[in-house]
Design a protein around this motif. Sequence first.
Motif, PDB file in Angstrom:
ATOM      1  N   GLU A  67       0.837  -1.209   0.000  1.00  0.00           N
ATOM      2  CA  GLU A  67       0.000   0.000   0.000  1.00  0.00           C
ATOM      3  C   GLU A  67       0.870   1.256   0.000  1.00  0.00           C
ATOM      4  O   GLU A  67       0.546   2.233  -0.678  1.00  0.00           O
ATOM      5  CB  GLU A  67      -0.928   0.001   1.215  1.00  0.00           C
ATOM      6  CG  GLU A  67      -1.997  -1.071   1.187  1.00  0.00           C
ATOM      7  CD  GLU A  67      -2.698  -1.218   2.514  1.00  0.00           C
ATOM      8  OE1 GLU A  67      -2.172  -0.776   3.556  1.00  0.00           O
ATOM      9  OE2 GLU A  67      -3.795  -1.813   2.528  1.00  0.00           O
ATOM     10  N   HIS A  68       1.965   1.210   0.751  1.00  0.00           N
ATOM     11  CA  HIS A  68       2.893   2.341   0.801  1.00  0.00           C
ATOM     12  C   HIS A  68       3.520   2.574  -0.576  1.00  0.00           C
ATOM     13  O   HIS A  68       3.614   3.724  -1.033  1.00  0.00           O
ATOM     14  CB  HIS A  68       3.980   2.052   1.852  1.00  0.00           C
ATOM     15  CG  HIS A  68       4.941   3.161   2.054  1.00  0.00           C
ATOM     16  ND1 HIS A  68       4.601   4.350   2.638  1.00  0.00           N
ATOM     17  CD2 HIS A  68       6.261   3.255   1.746  1.00  0.00           C
ATOM     18  CE1 HIS A  68       5.658   5.142   2.694  1.00  0.00           C
ATOM     19  NE2 HIS A  68       6.679   4.487   2.155  1.00  0.00           N
ATOM     20  N   THR A  71       0.829   4.012  -2.963  1.00  0.00           N
ATOM     21  CA  THR A  71       0.550   5.417  -2.621  1.00  0.00           C
ATOM     22  C   THR A  71       1.640   6.328  -3.167  1.00  0.00           C
ATOM     23  O   THR A  71       1.348   7.361  -3.781  1.00  0.00           O
ATOM     24  CB  THR A  71       0.445   5.591  -1.091  1.00  0.00           C
ATOM     25  OG1 THR A  71      -0.619   4.771  -0.610  1.00  0.00           O
ATOM     26  CG2 THR A  71       0.183   7.037  -0.720  1.00  0.00           C
ATOM     27  N   GLN A  74       1.454   6.587  -6.950  1.00  0.00           N
ATOM     28  CA  GLN A  74       0.417   7.528  -7.376  1.00  0.00           C
ATOM     29  C   GLN A  74       0.872   8.973  -7.222  1.00  0.00           C
ATOM     30  O   GLN A  74       0.461   9.845  -7.986  1.00  0.00           O
ATOM     31  CB  GLN A  74      -0.859   7.293  -6.585  1.00  0.00           C
ATOM     32  CG  GLN A  74      -1.549   5.995  -6.929  1.00  0.00           C
ATOM     33  CD  GLN A  74      -2.692   5.668  -5.988  1.00  0.00           C
ATOM     34  OE1 GLN A  74      -2.778   6.203  -4.880  1.00  0.00           O
ATOM     35  NE2 GLN A  74      -3.572   4.775  -6.419  1.00  0.00           N
TER      36      GLN A  74
END
Length: 118
Positions: A67-68, A71, A74
């Motif tokens: 997820e890191h 993120t 993005q």
Amino acid sequence: MYWETLSDWVWIIYYLFLIATLGTAIFNVIRMKMISLSVITIVLTLSVPIITVANSIGREKGVNEFEHLVTHLQQGSFWSVSVIIAFLYLLVWWVKILKIRRDFLLNKLAEQFANETN
């Protein structure tokens, strides 16, 4: 502990992939096959986990490593884009290695079939 992490099976697959990639690249360097591509593969295989761990140390609570990475991807962070490009290179490298192996086996089979028909 406040931080989350990925499942054990994900880490096993991840490190098996890296170890197999590193071993195959070293083997190719020793055999003097695809030396430049293998050296690049060795460097990426060793540097990607270091870059990922170094940049995951300061991640937010409740966010796992993937997820890191997503993120920061993005957001256009240089390190995350570099890691993704490196993993894509490693996947393409494996496709190339497997294609070479497949062609070798097909040629071997064709030779064996030609010898049997004579």
